[in-house]
Scaffold this active site. Structure first.
Site, PDB file in Angstrom:
ATOM      1  CG  HIS A   1      -5.822  -2.096  -0.319  1.00  0.00           C
ATOM      2  ND1 HIS A   1      -5.043  -1.739  -1.396  1.00  0.00           N
ATOM      3  CD2 HIS A   1      -5.356  -1.361   0.724  1.00  0.00           C
ATOM      4  CE1 HIS A   1      -4.165  -0.822  -1.022  1.00  0.00           C
ATOM      5  NE2 HIS A   1      -4.328  -0.588   0.273  1.00  0.00           N
TER       6      HIS A   1
ATOM      7  CB  SER B   1      -0.888  -0.047   1.234  1.00  0.00           C
ATOM      8  OG  SER B   1      -2.167   0.313   0.892  1.00  0.00           O
TER       9      SER B   1
ATOM     10  CE  LYS C   1       0.256   5.186  -2.094  1.00  0.00           C
ATOM     11  NZ  LYS C   1      -0.694   4.505  -2.897  1.00  0.00           N
TER      12      LYS C   1
HETATM   13  C1  GCU Z   1      -5.441   4.783   1.225  1.00  0.00           C
HETATM   14  C2  GCU Z   1      -4.753   5.572   0.133  1.00  0.00           C
HETATM   15  C3  GCU Z   1      -3.908   4.668  -0.738  1.00  0.00           C
HETATM   16  C4  GCU Z   1      -2.941   3.899   0.121  1.00  0.00           C
HETATM   17  C5  GCU Z   1      -3.712   3.167   1.194  1.00  0.00           C
HETATM   18  C6  GCU Z   1      -2.883   2.417   2.221  1.00  0.00           C
HETATM   19  O1  GCU Z   1      -6.350   3.908   0.670  1.00  0.00           O
HETATM   20  O2  GCU Z   1      -5.741   6.219  -0.601  1.00  0.00           O
HETATM   21  O3  GCU Z   1      -3.193   5.414  -1.696  1.00  0.00           O
HETATM   22  O4  GCU Z   1      -2.191   3.002  -0.652  1.00  0.00           O
HETATM   23  O5  GCU Z   1      -4.477   4.093   1.940  1.00  0.00           O
HETATM   24  O6  GCU Z   1      -1.743   2.750   2.476  1.00  0.00           O
HETATM   25  O7  GCU Z   1      -3.478   1.521   2.843  1.00  0.00           O
END
Ligand code: GCU
Length: 416
Positions: free
Chosen positions: A398, A254, A258
C-alpha cells in the site's frame, strides 16, 4: 500516526478483523453480485452515445455520488483571496522556478488557508503541463528545498502548529522538471483535518456554523472538503500563464486517491487523474466482499467523517447502493485516468479496482477510448495498460514506489 495508516497493511499480514468486523481475503468467498449498469438512465433508457452520457447520465451519477457517498459541497464564496508570496525563484541549480501561493479558504483571512507550492521547468519554451499532488505531508516536507515556507499541522486542541520534519511524502521534484513537467503540491490538512476529533476545527464546521445549517444525510464528508480545496488550487493554476491549463493532472494516494477520483468527477478542468491505491470508496468494487468493505470504512470508529453520513447506512446492504467503483471511474471519461495498485495490498483489493476498470470501459468506448481491453488481469509490474483508462499494479504493498512515479511520467507524456 498517519504514517501508520498509510503503511501498516504493507508491512504486516493483512488483519482478519477491523473494527470488530471480519475481513475476507479468499476469492472463493467474494460472493456474487450484479453491478448497476452505468449506461442505463434512471428512467430505464439506454445510453447509446456520448452526448446522452454527458447531458443526462453523467449528471445523474454525479448526483448519486453526492447523495450516497461523498456528500454535497455547499454553496461557498466564489471570490476568495489569493496571495502569491513567491513569484518565481530559481531552484534546483536553476533548473526549476519555484512559486508559492497562499489560497484563503474563507473570507475571514485569519483562518483556513492553504499553501500551494509549484515548480516549473525553467527552460520551457511554452506553458508546461503540470501534475498537482495532494499530499499527506506539509509542503516543507515534500521538497528538499529550504526556500519552502514551513508548513503547519493541527494540534489536538485545534491550533495550527509547525509541522515536524519527516521524510514521508518526499517528492523527487527534479524527476518531473527533467521530463518537462511542472509539479505542484498541497497538504490536504491545510483544507480540512483528517480525524473525527479534528472535524470540529475544519472548514466544514466553519461554513456550517456560518450558514447555521443542520446536519443532513448528504452533508459533505472530509473527502469532499479536500476536493473543494483542490478546485480552489485549480482556480489559481488556471491563471498562471506559465502553466498549460488544459494539461493539469491530479494525483493522490489512498484516501487521497479517493479524493483525486472524486475531484476529477466534480471538476472537469482536471484533464487527467492518477489515483493510487484508492481501494474501498475509491476505484475498488464495493460489491466484492474482499479486503475493506463499506462497513469497515464507514464505521464510526474509523473513517465515517470522510463521507456523507448516508454512506454508513449501506454497510450491511451495499447491493442497494445505485453506484459502485466502476461508476466513479466512469465520471472521469473520456479523460485519461490511471489506477495504480499494489499486488500485496489486499486490504485495498487491487483486483476489485481492475474489475471496476473493466466495467467502466463501455463508457470510455462511447468516446472511442480504451480501457484495459481485457478482463484478464496481468501480473504485477507489467506496464502494458497505459491506455486512456489505464491500470498499473506494482509488486508491493500500500504505497507509491519511486518506480511508480516513472510510470506516471510515461503516462502523462503519452496522453498529454
Ligand atoms: C485505511 C483505510 C483506507 C485508506 C487508507 C489510507 O487503510 O481503511 O480506506 O485508503 O487508510 O488512506 O492510507
Amino acid at each position: 500516526m498517519l504514517l501508520f495508516a498509510c503503511t501498516a497493511f504493507s508491512q504486516k499480514a493483512p488483519p482478519d478483523t477491523v473494527a470488530g468486523i471480519p475481513v475476507n481475503y479468499d476469492e472463493d468467498k467474494v460472493g456474487t453480485y450484479t453491478l448497476p449498469n452505468p449506461l442505463t438512465l434512471v428512467d430505464g433508457k439506454k445510453v447509446k452515445d456520448s452526448r446522452t452520457w454527458i447531458n443526462k447520465r453523467r449528471p445523474e451519477i454525479l448526483a448519486l455520488y453526492e447523495q450516497y457517498q461523498f456528500g454535497k459541497t455547499p454553496a461557498l464564496p466564489q471570490k476568495l483571496k489569493v496571495e502569491v508570496f513567491d513569484h518565481g525563484t530559481p531552484t534546483f541549480n536553476g533548473k526549476a522556478i519555484r512559486k508559492q501561493v497562499r489560497i484563503y479558504l474563507a473570507e475571514d483571512t485569519s483562518i483556513h488557508k492553504m499553501d500551494l507550492l509549484i515548480y516549473l521547468p525553467a527552460d520551457a519554451a511554452k506553458p508546461s503541463p503540470l501534475l498537482l499532488n495532494v499530499s499527506f505531508s506539509a509542503n516543507s516536507n515534500v521538497a528538499n528545498d529550504p526556500g519552502v515556507r514551513p508548513g503547519l499541522i493541527w494540534s489536538k486542541e485545534g491550533k495550527r502548529i509547525p509541522a515536524p520534519a519527516r521524510e514521508f511524502g518526499k517528492l523527487n521534484i527534479e524527476q518531473f522538471i527533467s521530463a518537462g513537467i511542472g509539479i505542484a503540491t498541497v497538504c490536504y490538512t491545510d483544507i480540512e483535518p483528517d480525524s473525527k476529533e479534528g472535524t470540529q476545527f475544519g472548514i466544514r464546521a466553519y461554513y456550517a456554523k456560518l450558514s447555521n445549517s443542520k446536519p443532513a444525510p448528504d452533508d459533505w464528508g472530509a473527502i469532499s472538503a479536500w476536493s473543494w480545496g483542490l478546485s480552489k488550487a485549480m482556480d489559481y493554476l488556471e491563471t498562471d500563464k506559465k502553466i498549460d491549463a488544459k494539461k493539469i493532472a491530479l494525483t493522490g494516494a489512498s484516501r487521497l486517491g479517493k479524493t483525486a477520483l472524486w475531484t476529477g468527477a466534480r471538476d472537469t478542468r482536471f484533464a487527467m487523474i492518477i489515483a493510487s491505491i484508492s481501494g474501498e470508496g475509491g476505484a475498488a468494487l464495493s460489491r466484492r466482499n474482499f479486503g475493506e468493505t463499506v462497513k469497515h470504512i464507514t464505521d464510526t470508529s474509523r473513517y465515517y467523517y470522510q463521507f456523507a453520513p448516508n454512506y454508513h447506512n449501506y454497510g450491511d446492504r451495499v447491493s442497494d447502493l445505485p453506484i459502485d467503483g466502476h461508476m466513479l471511474i466512469s465520471l472521469i471519461a473520456p479523460r485519461p485516468l490511471l489506477l495504480q495498485t499494489g499486488d500485496t495490498d489486499l486490504w485495498s483489493d487491487p483486483k476489485g479496482e481492475f474489475l471496476a476498470a473493466v466495467a467502466a470501459e463501455p463508457v470510455y468506448k462511447l468516446f472511442g477510448k480504451d480501457g484495459p481491453r481485457t478482463s484478464v488481469m496481468s501480473a504485477a509490474g507489467g506496464s502494458s495498460m497505459l491506455n486512456t483508462l489505464g491500470y498499473f499494479m506494482h509488486k508491493g504493498g500500500h504505497t507509491v514506489l519511486p518506480s511508480d512515479w516513472e510510470v506516471f511520467i510515461r503516462y502523462m507524456k503519452k496522453h498529454f
